[in-house]
Design a protein around this motif. Structure first.
Motif, mmCIF file in Angstrom:
data_model
loop_
_atom_site.group_PDB
_atom_site.id
_atom_site.type_symbol
_atom_site.label_atom_id
_atom_site.label_comp_id
_atom_site.label_asym_id
_atom_site.label_seq_id
_atom_site.Cartn_x
_atom_site.Cartn_y
_atom_site.Cartn_z
ATOM 1 N N ARG A 161 0.865 -1.147 -0.007
ATOM 2 C CA ARG A 161 0.087 0.024 -0.106
ATOM 3 C C ARG A 161 0.708 1.273 -0.118
ATOM 4 N N GLU A 186 -6.814 -4.919 -0.959
ATOM 5 C CA GLU A 186 -7.028 -3.761 -1.930
ATOM 6 C C GLU A 186 -6.225 -2.502 -1.756
ATOM 7 N N GLY A 187 -5.923 -2.008 -2.896
ATOM 8 C CA GLY A 187 -5.212 -0.931 -2.665
ATOM 9 C C GLY A 187 -3.604 -1.222 -2.762
#
Ligand SMILES: NC(=O)c1ccc[n+]([C@@H]2O[C@H](COP(=O)([O-])OP(=O)(O)OC[C@H]3O[C@@H](n4cnc5c(N)ncnc54)[C@H](O)[C@@H]3O)[C@@H](O)[C@H]2O)c1
Length: 321
Positions: free
Chosen positions: A25, A49-50
């Motif tokens: 991230r 996610e990300g």
């Protein structure tokens, strides 16, 4: 003629896990092209996610094609529980075999740099504290032994001419939001919130070198921006006892009951990193999160989670150990 792809990608293996997820991230946030590889063999605490492009497969299924545009690999995929490694030692051979496969593939595919994640557990009960990288390797668990095997393979690639630049990082106790409750600080946070108790193994005087996750991510990124040392400790250089951690937690939960548990077999009395080499490589890092603040942030993260989910996580960990 087809143009060969430019090498602008960073691959993070184990990137659905605790350290890999935070690292991926941060890299994405700084504008890097990131691929995360993880086969989700352990359920992630934070969905990946990300974290860039997600590839769900084991390290052993990586092919040269997956590495065609990669300039840097952080190899963090690993089984990592000391107690579980005594119960299922064969699983831990995968740490060695996956490292063997990945390093050979990086050499064949022309990947320039590989950072290999290892652990302070390779030192066992070190004679010297703080412990420099030159201390003898004396693993006390199948997990630690698997990391010694991985480090030996990394060393072989370091000595082979023309291969990638390979650097081993020995993490000490990394903690923070998103770590599973098989590790000390998240286990205590999760137990506090669901049972209002603090389970302490042995007399609680065992000491660990705790580093907050954001500081580890900062150091990993800084390290890879310079020539890699063959092996470097990533710790804070200070150690705190489990009782010190309990003392901090009880400031938020003064009525919590401390429940004494049996000591672990082969428990190490103290881990404390020599940070001399780390400091020479990347300098002192301003703004490090101290233990009290890091525990507060970790507890707040756990406090924002659904209590049933926390109970389920603890149950999974206790069932597995
Ligand atoms: N967290 C710590 O305090 C600590 C301390 C010392 C060393 N380390 C090392 O740092 C690295 C990252 O640790 P973490 O705390 O993020 O662990 P983690 O368990 O949270 O993450 C590891 C991830 O790797 C994945 N994985 C495992 N084997 C795989 C394989 N063969 N192929 C694909 N995916 C695989 C898992 O699904 C998991 O998501 C590991 O190498 C670990 O040994 C961590």
């Amino acid at each position: 003629m087809r143009k060969s792809p430019s090498r602008d990608r960073i691959l993070v293996t184990g990137g659905a896990g605790f350290i890999g997820g935070h690292l991926a991230r941060a890299l994405v946030a700084s504008g890097e092209e990131v691929t995360v590889l993880d086969d989700l063999r352990v359920p992630p605490m934070i969905p990946p996610e990300g974290t860039g492009k997600f590839v769900e497969k084991p390290v052993l299924a990586l092919s040269e094609r997956d590495l065609a545009d990669v300039r840097l690999v952080y190899h963090l995929a690993s089984h990592k529980s000391v107690p579980r490694s005594f119960k299922q030692p064969l699983e831990y051979l995968d740490n060695v075999d996956s490292g063997r496969h990945l390093l050979a593939l990086c050499a064949d595919a022309g990947v320039p740099r590989v950072v290999v994640g290892s652990t302070c557990e390779v030192y066992g009960e070190a004679d010297e504290l703080p412990t420099p990288e030159s201390s003898p390797l004396s693993p006390r668990s199948p997990y630690a032994a698997s990391k010694v095997g991985l480090e030996m393979l990394a060393g072989a690639h370091q000595r082979a001419p023309g291969g990638p630049e390979v650097g081993v990082v020995r993490f000490f106790n990394v903690y923070g939001p998103g770590e599973r409750p098989d590790a000390l600080i998240p286990r205590l946070c999760a137990n506090l919130l669901t049972r209002e108790e603090i389970p302490v193994e042995g007399d609680g005087e065992q000491r660990r070198d705790f580093t907050y996750i954001a500081d580890v991510v900062d150091k990993l990124i800084a390290l890879a921006g310079r020539p890699l040392p063959p092996v470097v400790n990533l710790g804070s250089g200070r150690s705190f006892s489990v009782n010190d951690v309990v003392h901090v937690l009880r400031k938020s939960f003064p009525d919590a009951e401390v429940v004494r548990k049996a000591s672990r077999p082969n428990e190490i009395a103290e881990f404390r990193a020599s940070t001399a080499l780390q400091n020479r490589q990347i300098g002192p890092r301003p703004g490090a999160v101290d233990l009290e603040e890091g525990i507060r942030l970790t507890l707040a993260w756990w406090g924002a989670r659904d209590l049933d989910d926390i109970r389920q996580r603890i149950f999974q960990e206790e069932g597995a150990d």
